[in-house]
Design a protein around this motif. Sequence first.
Motif, PDB file in Angstrom:
ATOM      1  N   ASP A 102       0.982  -1.263  -0.072  1.00 19.36           N
ATOM      2  CA  ASP A 102       0.006  -0.011  -0.222  1.00 19.36           C
ATOM      3  C   ASP A 102       0.861   1.287  -0.025  1.00 19.36           C
ATOM      4  O   ASP A 102       1.416   1.395   1.058  1.00 19.36           O
ATOM      5  N   ALA A 104       0.061   4.145  -0.084  1.00 21.08           N
ATOM      6  CA  ALA A 104      -0.756   5.211   0.698  1.00 21.08           C
ATOM      7  C   ALA A 104      -0.070   5.127   2.220  1.00 21.08           C
ATOM      8  O   ALA A 104      -0.163   6.032   2.870  1.00 21.08           O
ATOM      9  N   THR A 108       0.897  10.688   2.231  1.00 21.52           N
ATOM     10  CA  THR A 108      -0.504  11.451   2.124  1.00 21.52           C
ATOM     11  C   THR A 108      -0.410  12.585   1.193  1.00 21.52           C
ATOM     12  O   THR A 108      -1.398  13.108   0.745  1.00 21.52           O
ATOM     13  N   TYR A 134      -2.346   4.492  -7.414  1.00 16.46           N
ATOM     14  CA  TYR A 134      -1.899   5.657  -6.535  1.00 16.46           C
ATOM     15  C   TYR A 134      -1.290   6.648  -7.405  1.00 16.46           C
ATOM     16  O   TYR A 134      -0.548   7.449  -6.776  1.00 16.46           O
ATOM     17  N   LEU A 137      -0.638  10.202  -5.803  1.00 26.11           N
ATOM     18  CA  LEU A 137       0.554  10.524  -4.890  1.00 26.11           C
ATOM     19  C   LEU A 137       2.017  10.358  -5.633  1.00 26.11           C
ATOM     20  O   LEU A 137       2.821  10.538  -5.095  1.00 26.11           O
TER      21      LEU A 137
END
Length: 276
Positions: A102, A104, A108, A134, A137
């Motif tokens: 992940d 994330a 953030t 993602y 990001l």
Amino acid sequence: MSPSYTGKSIALPEHRARKRFGQNFLQDDNIIRRIVAAIAPGAGQHIVEIGPGQGAITTPLLASGARLDAIELDRDLAAWLQSRFADVATFSLHQADVLKFDLASLTTSERSLSIVGNLPYNISTPCIFHLLKYQSLIHEMTFMLQLEVVQRLAAQVGDNQYGRLGIMAQYYCQVDHLFDVPPGAFHPQPKVTSAIVRLTPHREQKLVATSTSMLQDVVRTAFSQRRKTLRNCLKTLIQDIKPDDLPVDLSLRPENLSLTDYVNLSNTLSAARQEQ
């Protein structure tokens, strides 16, 4: 780049490249310098390295002062990397499968991650699709891939390599094929040529799909039977819609439609589904 930091002088244990991980270790100093120059690391930059292996790229990336999160699946290499760079405050090691990782959990902040890595052929496509989840990001991604995969990523309408991977990558990113890497740059030598590619997520989406899941469904379904006409390969998605209401010619084949065509088609199907 001449790194000022080389890590602890810890001998790499006898390590045979593991086929199940698709391991080929980069050892050509000139190629390493070119890759690092393409990444252009700097102090404060947040880099995520996928599959650092024996640390050929890791060392100069850390020397730049960048913060680096390394994701390594191989337990033996992960343990060695952890020991070698144990005294570097900006280094973090994650012994994990990137396909389940992940991103994330690392940040953030939008557009804050630079992703780099030498991706094995057997996971390159699923890895790219995983990372695109993602994309908000990610600042940019610089990968070493098999040349064939890079050609698919950069392919345009009419190219033999044009298909699902390139269409979806280009929906989210600018794709730049930077340079090729010969087999002799690795140990053991792969049987194919590799290439460096940069994927830069669009700051402003040039084309907007009402539903990205619908866009993915349309493209996946179309190219699952790429030699058939759109009328045949998309029949399960368009069965309740009049052909004249669709923005494409159903007698064409999937490779004849541009990214714009696919976005327009998916938006039409999304609107029709909402009306039902």
